[in-house]
Scaffold this motif. Sequence first.
Motif, PDB file in Angstrom:
ATOM      1  N   VAL A 100       8.892  15.183  10.568  1.00 56.63           N
ATOM      2  CA  VAL A 100       7.494  15.593  10.475  1.00 56.63           C
ATOM      3  C   VAL A 100       6.600  14.440  10.932  1.00 56.63           C
ATOM      4  O   VAL A 100       6.942  13.266  10.742  1.00 56.63           O
ATOM      5  N   GLN A 101       5.488  14.776  11.535  1.00 62.97           N
ATOM      6  CA  GLN A 101       4.540  13.769  11.995  1.00 62.97           C
ATOM      7  C   GLN A 101       3.537  13.469  10.886  1.00 62.97           C
ATOM      8  O   GLN A 101       2.824  14.358  10.408  1.00 62.97           O
ATOM      9  N   VAL A 102       3.477  12.205  10.482  1.00 63.57           N
ATOM     10  CA  VAL A 102       2.545  11.777   9.444  1.00 63.57           C
ATOM     11  C   VAL A 102       1.206  11.430  10.083  1.00 63.57           C
ATOM     12  O   VAL A 102       1.154  10.749  11.113  1.00 63.57           O
ATOM     13  N   GLN A 103       0.132  11.894   9.493  1.00 67.43           N
ATOM     14  CA  GLN A 103      -1.214  11.557   9.943  1.00 67.43           C
ATOM     15  C   GLN A 103      -1.831  10.573   8.960  1.00 67.43           C
ATOM     16  O   GLN A 103      -1.804  10.806   7.749  1.00 67.43           O
ATOM     17  N   VAL A 104      -2.368   9.475   9.474  1.00 67.39           N
ATOM     18  CA  VAL A 104      -2.999   8.464   8.624  1.00 67.39           C
ATOM     19  C   VAL A 104      -4.482   8.393   8.949  1.00 67.39           C
ATOM     20  O   VAL A 104      -4.864   8.344  10.123  1.00 67.39           O
ATOM     21  N   ASN A 105      -5.301   8.413   7.914  1.00 66.61           N
ATOM     22  CA  ASN A 105      -6.741   8.256   8.097  1.00 66.61           C
ATOM     23  C   ASN A 105      -7.027   6.777   8.370  1.00 66.61           C
ATOM     24  O   ASN A 105      -6.895   5.931   7.490  1.00 66.61           O
ATOM     25  N   VAL A 163       0.856  -1.187   0.000  1.00 62.13           N
ATOM     26  CA  VAL A 163       0.000   0.000   0.000  1.00 62.13           C
ATOM     27  C   VAL A 163       0.890   1.235   0.000  1.00 62.13           C
ATOM     28  O   VAL A 163       2.014   1.204   0.497  1.00 62.13           O
ATOM     29  N   THR A 164       0.380   2.303  -0.573  1.00 66.45           N
ATOM     30  CA  THR A 164       1.122   3.565  -0.594  1.00 66.45           C
ATOM     31  C   THR A 164       0.553   4.525   0.445  1.00 66.45           C
ATOM     32  O   THR A 164      -0.520   4.299   1.003  1.00 66.45           O
ATOM     33  N   GLY A 165       1.308   5.597   0.656  1.00 66.02           N
ATOM     34  CA  GLY A 165       0.804   6.632   1.558  1.00 66.02           C
ATOM     35  C   GLY A 165      -0.534   7.162   1.101  1.00 66.02           C
ATOM     36  O   GLY A 165      -1.422   7.441   1.915  1.00 66.02           O
ATOM     37  N   ALA A 166      -0.709   7.290  -0.222  1.00 62.85           N
ATOM     38  CA  ALA A 166      -1.998   7.759  -0.751  1.00 62.85           C
ATOM     39  C   ALA A 166      -3.095   6.771  -0.421  1.00 62.85           C
ATOM     40  O   ALA A 166      -4.215   7.162  -0.050  1.00 62.85           O
ATOM     41  N   ASP A 167      -2.809   5.449  -0.542  1.00 64.92           N
ATOM     42  CA  ASP A 167      -3.815   4.442  -0.205  1.00 64.92           C
ATOM     43  C   ASP A 167      -4.247   4.557   1.254  1.00 64.92           C
ATOM     44  O   ASP A 167      -5.418   4.323   1.593  1.00 64.92           O
ATOM     45  N   LEU A 168      -3.284   4.882   2.100  1.00 71.00           N
ATOM     46  CA  LEU A 168      -3.553   4.931   3.538  1.00 71.00           C
ATOM     47  C   LEU A 168      -4.182   6.248   3.976  1.00 71.00           C
ATOM     48  O   LEU A 168      -4.477   6.421   5.156  1.00 71.00           O
ATOM     49  N   GLY A 169      -4.381   7.169   3.046  1.00 73.11           N
ATOM     50  CA  GLY A 169      -4.939   8.471   3.423  1.00 73.11           C
ATOM     51  C   GLY A 169      -3.965   9.272   4.261  1.00 73.11           C
ATOM     52  O   GLY A 169      -4.362  10.060   5.118  1.00 73.11           O
ATOM     53  N   ALA A 170      -2.646   9.071   4.006  1.00 83.54           N
ATOM     54  CA  ALA A 170      -1.621   9.743   4.799  1.00 83.54           C
ATOM     55  C   ALA A 170      -1.498  11.208   4.385  1.00 83.54           C
ATOM     56  O   ALA A 170      -1.544  11.536   3.193  1.00 83.54           O
ATOM     57  N   THR A 171      -1.319  12.060   5.369  1.00 88.06           N
ATOM     58  CA  THR A 171      -1.171  13.495   5.097  1.00 88.06           C
ATOM     59  C   THR A 171      -0.159  14.100   6.055  1.00 88.06           C
ATOM     60  O   THR A 171       0.087  13.578   7.147  1.00 88.06           O
ATOM     61  N   VAL A 172       0.460  15.197   5.625  1.00 83.71           N
ATOM     62  CA  VAL A 172       1.234  16.080   6.484  1.00 83.71           C
ATOM     63  C   VAL A 172       0.830  17.496   6.107  1.00 83.71           C
ATOM     64  O   VAL A 172       0.287  17.725   5.027  1.00 83.71           O
ATOM     65  N   ASP A 173       1.107  18.431   6.966  1.00 79.89           N
ATOM     66  CA  ASP A 173       0.821  19.823   6.625  1.00 79.89           C
ATOM     67  C   ASP A 173       1.986  20.354   5.808  1.00 79.89           C
ATOM     68  O   ASP A 173       2.851  21.087   6.315  1.00 79.89           O
ATOM     69  N   ALA A 174       2.027  19.922   4.548  1.00 82.03           N
ATOM     70  CA  ALA A 174       3.164  20.232   3.692  1.00 82.03           C
ATOM     71  C   ALA A 174       3.356  21.732   3.510  1.00 82.03           C
ATOM     72  O   ALA A 174       4.486  22.224   3.478  1.00 82.03           O
ATOM     73  N   ALA A 175       2.261  22.459   3.367  1.00 83.02           N
ATOM     74  CA  ALA A 175       2.369  23.907   3.152  1.00 83.02           C
ATOM     75  C   ALA A 175       3.024  24.573   4.352  1.00 83.02           C
ATOM     76  O   ALA A 175       3.906  25.428   4.200  1.00 83.02           O
ATOM     77  N   ALA A 176       2.611  24.182   5.553  1.00 76.90           N
ATOM     78  CA  ALA A 176       3.199  24.790   6.753  1.00 76.90           C
ATOM     79  C   ALA A 176       4.665  24.417   6.879  1.00 76.90           C
ATOM     80  O   ALA A 176       5.511  25.247   7.266  1.00 76.90           O
ATOM     81  N   LEU A 177       5.019  23.164   6.550  1.00 80.56           N
ATOM     82  CA  LEU A 177       6.417  22.738   6.618  1.00 80.56           C
ATOM     83  C   LEU A 177       7.276  23.518   5.633  1.00 80.56           C
ATOM     84  O   LEU A 177       8.388  23.961   5.955  1.00 80.56           O
ATOM     85  N   ALA A 178       6.765  23.682   4.412  1.00 79.21           N
ATOM     86  CA  ALA A 178       7.525  24.415   3.396  1.00 79.21           C
ATOM     87  C   ALA A 178       7.675  25.877   3.778  1.00 79.21           C
ATOM     88  O   ALA A 178       8.760  26.468   3.615  1.00 79.21           O
ATOM     89  N   ASP A 179       6.631  26.471   4.267  1.00 75.36           N
ATOM     90  CA  ASP A 179       6.706  27.882   4.687  1.00 75.36           C
ATOM     91  C   ASP A 179       7.736  28.055   5.801  1.00 75.36           C
ATOM     92  O   ASP A 179       8.506  29.019   5.818  1.00 75.36           O
ATOM     93  N   LYS A 180       7.737  27.112   6.743  1.00 78.44           N
ATOM     94  CA  LYS A 180       8.693  27.212   7.849  1.00 78.44           C
ATOM     95  C   LYS A 180      10.124  27.013   7.333  1.00 78.44           C
ATOM     96  O   LYS A 180      11.056  27.696   7.779  1.00 78.44           O
ATOM     97  N   ALA A 181      10.283  26.066   6.380  1.00 78.80           N
ATOM     98  CA  ALA A 181      11.622  25.833   5.831  1.00 78.80           C
ATOM     99  C   ALA A 181      12.163  27.093   5.158  1.00 78.80           C
ATOM    100  O   ALA A 181      13.340  27.443   5.315  1.00 78.80           O
TER     101      ALA A 181
END
Length: 466
Positions: free
Chosen positions: A130-135, A93-111
């Motif tokens: 970064v903390q990964v969130q899975v649905n 299974v992929t991260g997309a299959d698992l409904g995995a998300t991170v707040d990518a926009a916030a991480l990029a802005d902070k970087a």
Amino acid sequence: MTDGAPGTDGATYAWAPPEPTKRKNRSGLWIGIPAGATAVALIAASLVLIAPGASVAGVQIGGLTAGAAAQAISNRLAETAITVDSPAGAVTVTGADLGATVDAAALADKAFADNPMWKPASWFPEGTGVQVQVNADEAATALKNRAPGTYRAPVDASIAYDAGSQAYVATPAEAGEGIDVAAVTAALQSAFDAGQSSATVTASLVPVDAPVSTDEAGAAVATLNGILDSVGFYVGEERTVPVDRATAASWLTVTPDGKGDFAISADTAAIQSAVAGLPGAVDRAPVNADVIVDTGGEVIKALAEGQTGRALGDTSGVAAAFAKQLAEGNGRYALPVTETAFDTAKTERRIDVNLSTQTTTLWQNGEVYRTYTISSGAGDHATHTGNFRIGWKTPMQDMGCVPGYDYCTKDVPWVAYFNGDEGFHGTYWHNNFGTPMSHGCINMTIPQAKELYDWAYRGTEVSVHY
């Protein structure tokens, strides 16, 4: 010159051609324009790009804008593949299959905020975790679809009306079984942190809770049975028109949403049939109260309780309003009524005992109701004077007949005590009324004693005097 002109001295002069004007050398300017523009562009780019060497969870984002960096982070997470060794074999299974998300926009802005390209000191920073969130629902569904042999569906708790107990009851939930989503989530987190695009994990089977739990069904049952306990049409605190439990349950529909909530709805048309019969059950004329009072106006006996009159108001919207209340868990519907107050008829009663005249007079509303000739206590047993009230009453009693008394009279009728062991009673052993004869009681004929007994309620004032 081809042209000439005579001079003042007679000589002819010719104009010499003018010297050509020197051109200015602008080649340096044209050569400098591309170099300057490039420098400006580089400066502008450094203001929006992330510093070289920056990374988030192994994703290289140096030299990217914050927006491009966010997309790169999201893409890497979505594409990360986890191979799960399960009892049904290996599945991926992929991260997309698992409904995995991170707040990518916030991480990029902070970087970018921490490590902008224009700030050379911030180049090549340490990577950011970064903390990964899975649905959990999406992950469970993906694993179930990949390895259906590992999955046993849970059974939701349910609700039904039981006609025998006339109450709603809940059927408990049953847990299912499936691949451990937490183990797969941990493997995805570990791979993403390490900047790996794939990983393998061994996951066991664990219980899968039903979306609708036993506790959630129990809470809904409590609400529904609370409705049945109190359902009806009310005037004030009085449940004037109760609705029986089975009828109320027939009005209600309970619909689970599959996530733990149970929506309650009510049938307005069915309620309307009950509303149509309300006027006959609610409307009434006032009933006046009838009470006996003492000389101070205090009630000592209510012969008839007063009851307000009432008339039902407009009921055109009652059924719909009650249906809405029931859907909200409230079974007490307050009826619109107009009330009419009742009147109270008061009758004042008191008793006067005149030891000098050996008479007892019943007074009612300031007028003589009855006067009897009596025999009061004689000699050392003279009836005590004072103001008293009727207390204990009994239709028949033996008097004396116990140690300490020098007499014993059986079956004395219609006894109404007013002062300790002094009272009114019927007398069958003498007929010498008008003369003190007793041990302290007021002797009366049996019919007179019966009339006083029925007329004088507990609390009736008794005045004894000479």
